[in-house]
Design an enzyme around this catalytic site. Structure first.
Site, mmCIF file in Angstrom:
data_model
loop_
_atom_site.group_PDB
_atom_site.id
_atom_site.type_symbol
_atom_site.label_atom_id
_atom_site.label_comp_id
_atom_site.label_asym_id
_atom_site.label_seq_id
_atom_site.Cartn_x
_atom_site.Cartn_y
_atom_site.Cartn_z
ATOM 1 N N ASP A 101 -14.732 29.716 -47.564
ATOM 2 C CA ASP A 101 -13.789 30.781 -47.891
ATOM 3 C C ASP A 101 -12.505 30.641 -47.076
ATOM 4 O OD1 ASP A 101 -13.382 33.580 -49.112
ATOM 5 O OD2 ASP A 101 -12.893 33.889 -46.998
ATOM 6 N N TYR A 145 -4.486 32.961 -44.352
ATOM 7 C CA TYR A 145 -5.114 32.452 -43.128
ATOM 8 C C TYR A 145 -4.323 31.294 -42.505
ATOM 9 C CZ TYR A 145 -9.216 34.958 -44.986
ATOM 10 O OH TYR A 145 -10.067 35.902 -45.505
ATOM 11 N N LYS A 174 -7.197 32.711 -51.856
ATOM 12 C CA LYS A 174 -6.758 34.050 -52.291
ATOM 13 C C LYS A 174 -5.247 34.132 -52.387
ATOM 14 C CE LYS A 174 -10.619 35.738 -49.507
ATOM 15 N NZ LYS A 174 -10.603 34.932 -48.278
ATOM 16 N N HIS A 188 -6.140 38.919 -53.098
ATOM 17 C CA HIS A 188 -6.624 39.226 -51.746
ATOM 18 C C HIS A 188 -6.691 40.735 -51.500
ATOM 19 C CE1 HIS A 188 -6.676 37.378 -47.439
ATOM 20 N NE2 HIS A 188 -7.465 38.414 -47.502
HETATM 21 N N1 LIG Z 1 -11.076 39.305 -48.179
HETATM 22 C C1 LIG Z 1 -10.692 39.832 -47.046
HETATM 23 O O1 LIG Z 1 -9.836 40.715 -46.997
HETATM 24 C C2 LIG Z 1 -11.339 39.367 -45.765
HETATM 25 C C3 LIG Z 1 -11.159 40.109 -44.593
HETATM 26 C C4 LIG Z 1 -11.807 39.669 -43.436
HETATM 27 C C5 LIG Z 1 -12.581 38.513 -43.459
HETATM 28 N N2 LIG Z 1 -12.708 37.789 -44.614
HETATM 29 C C6 LIG Z 1 -13.503 36.547 -44.654
HETATM 30 O O2 LIG Z 1 -14.808 36.812 -44.160
HETATM 31 C C7 LIG Z 1 -15.096 35.919 -43.090
HETATM 32 C C8 LIG Z 1 -16.063 36.520 -42.099
HETATM 33 O O3 LIG Z 1 -15.572 37.716 -41.557
HETATM 34 P P1 LIG Z 1 -15.047 37.870 -40.041
HETATM 35 O O4 LIG Z 1 -14.655 36.536 -39.547
HETATM 36 O O5 LIG Z 1 -14.069 38.970 -40.068
HETATM 37 O O6 LIG Z 1 -16.303 38.460 -39.257
HETATM 38 P P2 LIG Z 1 -17.805 37.994 -38.936
HETATM 39 O O7 LIG Z 1 -18.157 36.771 -39.698
HETATM 40 O O8 LIG Z 1 -18.657 39.206 -39.083
HETATM 41 O O9 LIG Z 1 -17.711 37.686 -37.384
HETATM 42 C C9 LIG Z 1 -17.144 36.514 -36.864
HETATM 43 C C10 LIG Z 1 -17.433 36.500 -35.366
HETATM 44 O O10 LIG Z 1 -18.854 36.491 -35.189
HETATM 45 C C11 LIG Z 1 -19.236 35.503 -34.260
HETATM 46 N N3 LIG Z 1 -20.543 34.999 -34.712
HETATM 47 C C12 LIG Z 1 -20.784 34.196 -35.781
HETATM 48 N N4 LIG Z 1 -22.102 33.970 -35.920
HETATM 49 C C13 LIG Z 1 -22.711 34.645 -34.916
HETATM 50 C C14 LIG Z 1 -24.058 34.808 -34.541
HETATM 51 N N5 LIG Z 1 -25.047 34.218 -35.209
HETATM 52 N N6 LIG Z 1 -24.335 35.569 -33.452
HETATM 53 C C15 LIG Z 1 -23.348 36.174 -32.746
HETATM 54 N N7 LIG Z 1 -22.031 36.063 -33.069
HETATM 55 C C16 LIG Z 1 -21.719 35.307 -34.147
HETATM 56 C C17 LIG Z 1 -18.142 34.462 -34.313
HETATM 57 O O11 LIG Z 1 -17.979 33.847 -33.048
HETATM 58 P P3 LIG Z 1 -18.291 32.258 -32.809
HETATM 59 O O12 LIG Z 1 -17.203 31.503 -33.544
HETATM 60 O O13 LIG Z 1 -18.192 32.120 -31.331
HETATM 61 O O14 LIG Z 1 -19.667 31.983 -33.339
HETATM 62 C C18 LIG Z 1 -16.915 35.286 -34.652
HETATM 63 O O15 LIG Z 1 -16.301 35.749 -33.466
HETATM 64 C C19 LIG Z 1 -13.698 35.615 -42.514
HETATM 65 O O16 LIG Z 1 -13.730 34.514 -41.642
HETATM 66 C C20 LIG Z 1 -12.925 35.428 -43.782
HETATM 67 O O17 LIG Z 1 -13.179 34.157 -44.342
HETATM 68 C C21 LIG Z 1 -12.110 38.216 -45.765
#
Ligand SMILES: NC(=O)c1ccc[n+]([C@@H]2O[C@H](COP(=O)([O-])OP(=O)(O)OC[C@H]3O[C@@H](n4cnc5c(N)ncnc54)[C@H](OP(=O)(O)O)[C@@H]3O)[C@@H](O)[C@H]2O)c1
Length: 318
Positions: free
Chosen positions: A46, A51, A80, A113
């Site tokens: 994704d 980004y 997106k 998006h």
């Molecule tokens: N469509 C939209 O508007 C939108 C908005 C926000 C996000 N997104 C997408 O969704 C993806 C994921 O969301 P997010 O990045 O906001 O949040 P997330 O995936 O809930 O959290 C990411 C964080 O969690 C840590 N992490 C990952 N696996 C872990 C585990 N097993 N145990 C403990 N910590 C862990 C990572 O650190 P480490 O790197 O140190 O593991 C990182 O700091 C984004 O990267 C993006 O692609 C889309």
């Protein structure tokens, strides 16, 4: 050890891997993370114009396709359309910008998006502002409320006809906004990508999407764990840790498994090799209904911010 990830069928017949890698927001190191994820059997990646990492993502995907002899058809790349490209005449331009950066012939899934349009000033001003755009003391950007997002969506349909995008969908759309798209579209959205974790109640929206054969992709599925503040609660809670112990899994894996059993596709982000492998290793156990209920109890209502408020929140958090 590689994990076997099931696929879900989209309403247009294409298949989507039921687990993906999120990539917001790092640029540094993201190419290596994506390559490692592909080695761990991630096939769904994704990204987004917003980004700023599409070049690195494309490099990783193309390199692994060549190195491992993976068919392009077996990869599923999501990008997106950012809100500055909502004017129908700008949609193809925005998409081709992403396509050129990715350096791929097509994007598997292209999403709007955000259901709010912003003024276009330049390709790099992602939060354009002017005097009229001030919507609070701390956040200022120019909303284009003269653009109908249904017209944006109709321009997205043309990208499918041109073959540069295989599937189209939306992100951050609520029931009302999806209903408008469904009433006016020719090609149904295949996906709604929304914030969904054990801590965010999206039950009504998920039910609605299911009824309309729209797959829900869960972003921020782990609630961005923070060791210092011990948030979100479901990652640090003893009852979730105990469920994990039963299956020899972590609480993060229990949370991700919960989301898949709710019918959603989690796309956690990680830059750690161990956690990239850990996160995808959730297809060899199943939570019982009683364990699902334990996870349900963390759900808090976050529903139905009005659009501009949600965007305001988004602009300060993301
Ligand atoms: N469509 C939209 O508007 C939108 C908005 C926000 C996000 N997104 C997408 O969704 C993806 C994921 O969301 P997010 O990045 O906001 O949040 P997330 O995936 O809930 O959290 C990411 C964080 O969690 C840590 N992490 C990952 N696996 C872990 C585990 N097993 N145990 C403990 N910590 C862990 C990572 O650190 P480490 O790197 O140190 O593991 C990182 O700091 C984004 O990267 C993006 O692609 C889309």
């Amino acid at each position: 050890m590689s994990s076997v990830v099931p696929t879900l069928k989209l309403n247009n017949g294409y298949k989507i891997p039921a687990f993906g890698l999120g990539t917001y927001k790092p640029i540094e190191g993201v190419e290596e993370s994506v390559k490692h994820a592909i080695d761990c059997n991630y096939r769904h990646i994704d990204t987004a114009y917003f980004y700023g990492n599409e070049i690195e993502i494309g490099n990783a995907v193309r390199a692994k396709i060549e190195e491992k002899g993976i068919n392009r058809e077996d990869m599923f790349i999501v990008s997106k359309l950012w809100s500055i490209f909502h004017e129908p005449d700008k949609v193809e331009y925005g998409c081709r910008m992403s396509l050129n950066k990715l350096n791929l012939e097509y994007i598997d899934l292209y999403l709007i998006h955000f259901p709010v349009s912003l003024a276009y000033v330049s390709d790099t001003e992602l939060w354009p502002s002017d005097e009229k755009g001030i919507i609070s003391d701390s956040v200022s950007f120019s909303i284009r409320d003269d653009i109908d997002v249904l017209d944006t969506y109709k321009a997205m349909e043309k990208l499918v006809e041109k073959g540069i995008v295989r599937s189209i969908g939306v992100s951050n759309f609520n029931i009302e906004q999806i209903t408008r798209i469904l009433e006016g579209c020719t090609i149904k959205p295949v996906v709604n990508q929304i914030e969904f974790s054990p801590g965010v109640n999206q039950k009504k929206l998920i039910e609605f999407c299911k009824d309309h054969d729209i797959v829900v992709v869960a972003y921020t599925p782990l609630g961005r764990p923070n060791l210092q503040t011990k948030t979100p609660d479901f990652i640090f809670d003893e009852s979730v840790i105990a469920i994990g112990n039963k299956y020899k899994k972590t609480s993060a894996q229990v949370a991700l498994r919960y989301l898949t059993q709710c019918g959603a596709i989690p796309i956690p982000r990680s830059q750690s090799k161990e956690r990239i492998q850990e996160n995808i290793s959730i297809f060899d156990f199943e939570l019982t209904p009683a364990e699902m209920t334990v996870l349900d109890q963390f759900q808090k209502d976050r529903s139905d911010f009005i659009d501009v408020q949600k965007l305001k929140e988004f602009s300060t958090q993301y």
